[in-house]
Design a protein around this motif. Structure first.
Motif, PDB file in Angstrom:
ATOM      1  N   ALA A 148       0.756  -1.102  -0.345  1.00  0.00           N
ATOM      2  CA  ALA A 148       0.477   0.070  -0.234  1.00  0.00           C
ATOM      3  C   ALA A 148       0.591   1.153  -0.112  1.00  0.00           C
ATOM      4  O   ALA A 148       1.770   1.194   0.461  1.00  0.00           O
ATOM      5  CB  ALA A 148      -0.648   0.351   1.656  1.00  0.00           C
ATOM      6  N   ASP A 149       0.332   2.093  -0.357  1.00  0.00           N
ATOM      7  CA  ASP A 149       1.623   3.673  -0.760  1.00  0.00           C
ATOM      8  C   ASP A 149       1.096   4.198   0.897  1.00  0.00           C
ATOM      9  O   ASP A 149       0.337   4.559   1.608  1.00  0.00           O
ATOM     10  CB  ASP A 149       0.445   4.923  -1.671  1.00  0.00           C
ATOM     11  CG  ASP A 149       0.860   5.667  -1.769  1.00  0.00           C
ATOM     12  OD1 ASP A 149       1.679   6.399  -1.177  1.00  0.00           O
ATOM     13  OD2 ASP A 149       0.310   6.490  -3.141  1.00  0.00           O
ATOM     14  N   SER A 150       2.102   3.966   0.521  1.00  0.00           N
ATOM     15  CA  SER A 150       2.993   4.221   2.096  1.00  0.00           C
ATOM     16  C   SER A 150       3.124   5.593   2.491  1.00  0.00           C
ATOM     17  O   SER A 150       2.419   6.666   3.709  1.00  0.00           O
ATOM     18  CB  SER A 150       4.695   4.442   2.565  1.00  0.00           C
ATOM     19  OG  SER A 150       5.343   5.001   1.806  1.00  0.00           O
ATOM     20  N   ASP A 151       2.962   6.780   1.334  1.00  0.00           N
ATOM     21  CA  ASP A 151       2.218   8.168   1.647  1.00  0.00           C
ATOM     22  C   ASP A 151       1.295   8.753   1.943  1.00  0.00           C
ATOM     23  O   ASP A 151       0.778   8.737   2.608  1.00  0.00           O
ATOM     24  CB  ASP A 151       3.119   8.887   0.384  1.00  0.00           C
ATOM     25  CG  ASP A 151       4.030   9.106   0.070  1.00  0.00           C
ATOM     26  OD1 ASP A 151       5.468   9.054   1.614  1.00  0.00           O
ATOM     27  OD2 ASP A 151       4.838   8.845  -1.129  1.00  0.00           O
ATOM     28  N   MET A 152       0.367   7.703   1.981  1.00  0.00           N
ATOM     29  CA  MET A 152      -0.898   8.011   1.754  1.00  0.00           C
ATOM     30  C   MET A 152      -1.110   7.696   2.903  1.00  0.00           C
ATOM     31  O   MET A 152      -2.033   8.284   3.559  1.00  0.00           O
ATOM     32  CB  MET A 152      -2.077   6.823   0.293  1.00  0.00           C
ATOM     33  CG  MET A 152      -3.189   6.880   0.932  1.00  0.00           C
ATOM     34  SD  MET A 152      -3.848   8.971   0.814  1.00  0.00           S
ATOM     35  CE  MET A 152      -3.223   9.182  -1.984  1.00  0.00           C
ATOM     36  N   ILE A 153      -0.881   6.729   3.573  1.00  0.00           N
ATOM     37  CA  ILE A 153      -0.833   6.754   4.554  1.00  0.00           C
ATOM     38  C   ILE A 153      -0.565   7.169   5.991  1.00  0.00           C
ATOM     39  O   ILE A 153      -1.077   7.541   6.672  1.00  0.00           O
ATOM     40  CB  ILE A 153      -0.291   4.492   5.274  1.00  0.00           C
ATOM     41  CG1 ILE A 153      -0.955   3.733   4.404  1.00  0.00           C
ATOM     42  CG2 ILE A 153      -0.171   4.369   6.418  1.00  0.00           C
ATOM     43  CD1 ILE A 153      -0.572   2.407   4.162  1.00  0.00           C
ATOM     44  N   PHE A 167      -7.162   0.883   6.627  1.00  0.00           N
ATOM     45  CA  PHE A 167      -7.452  -0.382   5.527  1.00  0.00           C
ATOM     46  C   PHE A 167      -8.290  -0.272   4.797  1.00  0.00           C
ATOM     47  O   PHE A 167      -7.903  -1.182   3.549  1.00  0.00           O
ATOM     48  CB  PHE A 167      -7.720  -1.951   6.899  1.00  0.00           C
ATOM     49  CG  PHE A 167      -7.959  -3.221   6.255  1.00  0.00           C
ATOM     50  CD1 PHE A 167      -6.562  -3.629   5.580  1.00  0.00           C
ATOM     51  CD2 PHE A 167      -9.158  -3.313   5.808  1.00  0.00           C
ATOM     52  CE1 PHE A 167      -6.975  -5.074   5.256  1.00  0.00           C
ATOM     53  CE2 PHE A 167      -9.593  -5.061   5.519  1.00  0.00           C
ATOM     54  CZ  PHE A 167      -8.390  -5.664   5.256  1.00  0.00           C
ATOM     55  N   ILE A 168      -9.687   0.088   5.320  1.00  0.00           N
ATOM     56  CA  ILE A 168     -10.459   0.017   3.992  1.00  0.00           C
ATOM     57  C   ILE A 168     -10.569   1.445   2.921  1.00  0.00           C
ATOM     58  O   ILE A 168     -10.886   0.616   1.836  1.00  0.00           O
ATOM     59  CB  ILE A 168     -12.066   0.919   5.133  1.00  0.00           C
ATOM     60  CG1 ILE A 168     -12.370  -0.666   5.464  1.00  0.00           C
ATOM     61  CG2 ILE A 168     -12.977   0.367   3.446  1.00  0.00           C
ATOM     62  CD1 ILE A 168     -13.293   0.193   6.960  1.00  0.00           C
ATOM     63  N   PHE A 169      -9.783   1.752   3.223  1.00  0.00           N
ATOM     64  CA  PHE A 169      -9.326   3.433   2.028  1.00  0.00           C
ATOM     65  C   PHE A 169      -8.164   3.584   1.204  1.00  0.00           C
ATOM     66  O   PHE A 169      -8.665   3.950   0.103  1.00  0.00           O
ATOM     67  CB  PHE A 169      -9.455   4.952   2.662  1.00  0.00           C
ATOM     68  CG  PHE A 169     -11.237   5.055   2.665  1.00  0.00           C
ATOM     69  CD1 PHE A 169     -12.044   4.865   2.176  1.00  0.00           C
ATOM     70  CD2 PHE A 169     -11.793   5.134   4.718  1.00  0.00           C
ATOM     71  CE1 PHE A 169     -13.691   5.239   2.305  1.00  0.00           C
ATOM     72  CE2 PHE A 169     -12.804   5.218   5.238  1.00  0.00           C
ATOM     73  CZ  PHE A 169     -13.618   5.411   4.105  1.00  0.00           C
ATOM     74  N   VAL A 170      -6.834   2.550   1.896  1.00  0.00           N
ATOM     75  CA  VAL A 170      -5.629   2.321   0.728  1.00  0.00           C
ATOM     76  C   VAL A 170      -5.222   1.216   1.644  1.00  0.00           C
ATOM     77  O   VAL A 170      -4.903   0.862  -0.127  1.00  0.00           O
ATOM     78  CB  VAL A 170      -4.260   2.967   2.140  1.00  0.00           C
ATOM     79  CG1 VAL A 170      -3.339   3.162   0.693  1.00  0.00           C
ATOM     80  CG2 VAL A 170      -5.636   4.478   1.952  1.00  0.00           C
ATOM     81  N   LYS A 171      -5.369   0.143   1.955  1.00  0.00           N
ATOM     82  CA  LYS A 171      -4.862  -0.755   1.656  1.00  0.00           C
ATOM     83  C   LYS A 171      -6.289  -1.962   1.350  1.00  0.00           C
ATOM     84  O   LYS A 171      -5.098  -2.300   0.207  1.00  0.00           O
ATOM     85  CB  LYS A 171      -4.880  -2.039   2.756  1.00  0.00           C
ATOM     86  CG  LYS A 171      -3.388  -1.232   3.701  1.00  0.00           C
ATOM     87  CD  LYS A 171      -3.058  -2.293   5.050  1.00  0.00           C
ATOM     88  CE  LYS A 171      -1.583  -1.232   5.365  1.00  0.00           C
ATOM     89  NZ  LYS A 171      -1.473  -2.443   7.185  1.00  0.00           N
ATOM     90  N   LEU A 172      -7.193  -2.016   1.451  1.00  0.00           N
ATOM     91  CA  LEU A 172      -8.242  -2.826   0.609  1.00  0.00           C
ATOM     92  C   LEU A 172      -8.159  -2.862  -0.699  1.00  0.00           C
ATOM     93  O   LEU A 172      -8.003  -3.629  -1.401  1.00  0.00           O
ATOM     94  CB  LEU A 172      -8.919  -3.330   1.353  1.00  0.00           C
ATOM     95  CG  LEU A 172     -10.780  -4.122   0.880  1.00  0.00           C
ATOM     96  CD1 LEU A 172      -9.666  -5.724   0.623  1.00  0.00           C
ATOM     97  CD2 LEU A 172     -11.464  -3.936   1.904  1.00  0.00           C
ATOM     98  N   PRO A 173      -8.115  -1.127  -1.442  1.00  0.00           N
ATOM     99  CA  PRO A 173      -8.362  -0.716  -2.789  1.00  0.00           C
ATOM    100  C   PRO A 173      -6.988  -1.218  -2.821  1.00  0.00           C
ATOM    101  O   PRO A 173      -7.446  -1.609  -4.660  1.00  0.00           O
ATOM    102  CB  PRO A 173      -8.361   0.118  -2.448  1.00  0.00           C
ATOM    103  CG  PRO A 173      -8.977   1.374  -1.273  1.00  0.00           C
ATOM    104  CD  PRO A 173      -8.161   0.045  -0.076  1.00  0.00           C
ATOM    105  N   GLY A 174      -5.875  -0.742  -2.711  1.00  0.00           N
ATOM    106  CA  GLY A 174      -4.421  -1.124  -3.971  1.00  0.00           C
ATOM    107  C   GLY A 174      -4.130  -2.433  -3.309  1.00  0.00           C
ATOM    108  O   GLY A 174      -3.118  -2.857  -4.380  1.00  0.00           O
ATOM    109  N   SER A 175      -5.130  -3.640  -2.990  1.00  0.00           N
ATOM    110  CA  SER A 175      -4.985  -4.707  -3.132  1.00  0.00           C
ATOM    111  C   SER A 175      -5.776  -5.918  -4.443  1.00  0.00           C
ATOM    112  O   SER A 175      -6.387  -6.578  -4.269  1.00  0.00           O
ATOM    113  CB  SER A 175      -5.068  -5.985  -2.100  1.00  0.00           C
ATOM    114  OG  SER A 175      -5.680  -6.140  -1.280  1.00  0.00           O
TER     115      SER A 175
END
Length: 253
Positions: A148-153, A167-175
């Motif tokens: 997942a985009d570390s800058d976005m996190i 998790f819902i808005f960054v990690k899940l869409p990115g996977s």
């Protein structure tokens, strides 16, 4: 125009290669270079596919149902494990070796034990499919979460976002991309796993049908089942590809 021509060429090349192989196979069998009882001609296999189509469809429904139930449970198990391992390094260290061990056990070796423990119904077949499908799902999702985009996190953390929101808005869409890639593998594993489990016991299904025709030395029918299983797997993989395009329209070029 050039891109369309290139795409058409890329699609035609595999078809041409398959056609050439079938022609060579037909010639080898027709001229008796290999006895037909050892290697039936594609034309004979085609006749069986047409003649026994209703019977093959009836058995395929059972196999596909088993594969579908096992795949859904495998996806659920893989997703839960990926989330747990992403949340805690301790859980990752505890679960990942066990997951790897489950994949080192030969499918043919564990199937008889499942039949012994759970009988000849659908349960052992579903369990076997879960075992062979959850691993690619879990590993791919975990990789997607960790990419997942570390800058976005960091941005979301500075805005006060919780771990669940990240998790819902960054990690899940990115996977999503990794998920669909693993789903194509898992769906083929599910069909093959269902057939293998049916070899060792059952009342219907493509694996049971294959066992019957093998014992009757009807190798043309056995090859027809192999072709049919491959066709089902390819169709389902294609369906996953279509679903991926619908869910990820931004990937289209």
């Amino acid at each position: 125009m050039k891109r369309k021509l290139q795409n058409t060429t890329n699609k035609l090349i595999p078809l041409v290669v398959i056609l050439v192989l079938l022609i060579i196979w037909q010639g080898v069998s027709s001229f008796g270079l290999i006895p037909k009882y050892m290697l039936p001609a594609p034309s004979d296999i085609g006749k069986v596919l047409v003649g026994d189509f209703p019977l093959l469809m009836e058995n395929a429904k059972v196999t596909i149902l088993e594969a579908f139930i096992g795949l859904v449970l495998g996806i659920a198990a893989g997703f839960i494990m990926a989330v747990l391992m992403d949340c805690s390094q301790f859980i990752y260290n505890a679960l990942y070796p066990l997951m790897v061990i489950t994949q080192t056990i030969p499918t043919v070796a564990i199937a008889p034990l499942l039949v012994l423990w759970f009988g000849y119904g659908i349960a052992p077949k579903v369990i076997l499919i879960v075992i062979v499908t959850f691993f690619p799902i879990a590993v791919s999702l975990l990789e997607g979460f960790r990419m997942a985009d570390s800058d976005m996190i960091r941005l979301m953390k500075t805005m006060g976002a919780s771990k669940i929101q990240i998790f819902i808005f960054v990690k899940l869409p990115g996977s999503i991309g990794q998920f669909f890639a693993s789903l194509k593998i898992a769906i083929s594993y599910a069909i093959v796993g269902a057939v293998i489990s049916e070899w060792l016991g059952g009342f219907s299904g493509l694996g049971v049908y294959m066992t019957k025709v093998r014992k009757a030395y009807s190798f043309d029918k056995m090859f027809a089942v192999i072709f049919w299983v491959s066709a089902i797997s390819l169709i389902l993989i294609k369906c996953v590809g279509v679903l991926q395009k619908k869910c990820m329209p931004w990937e289209e070029k």
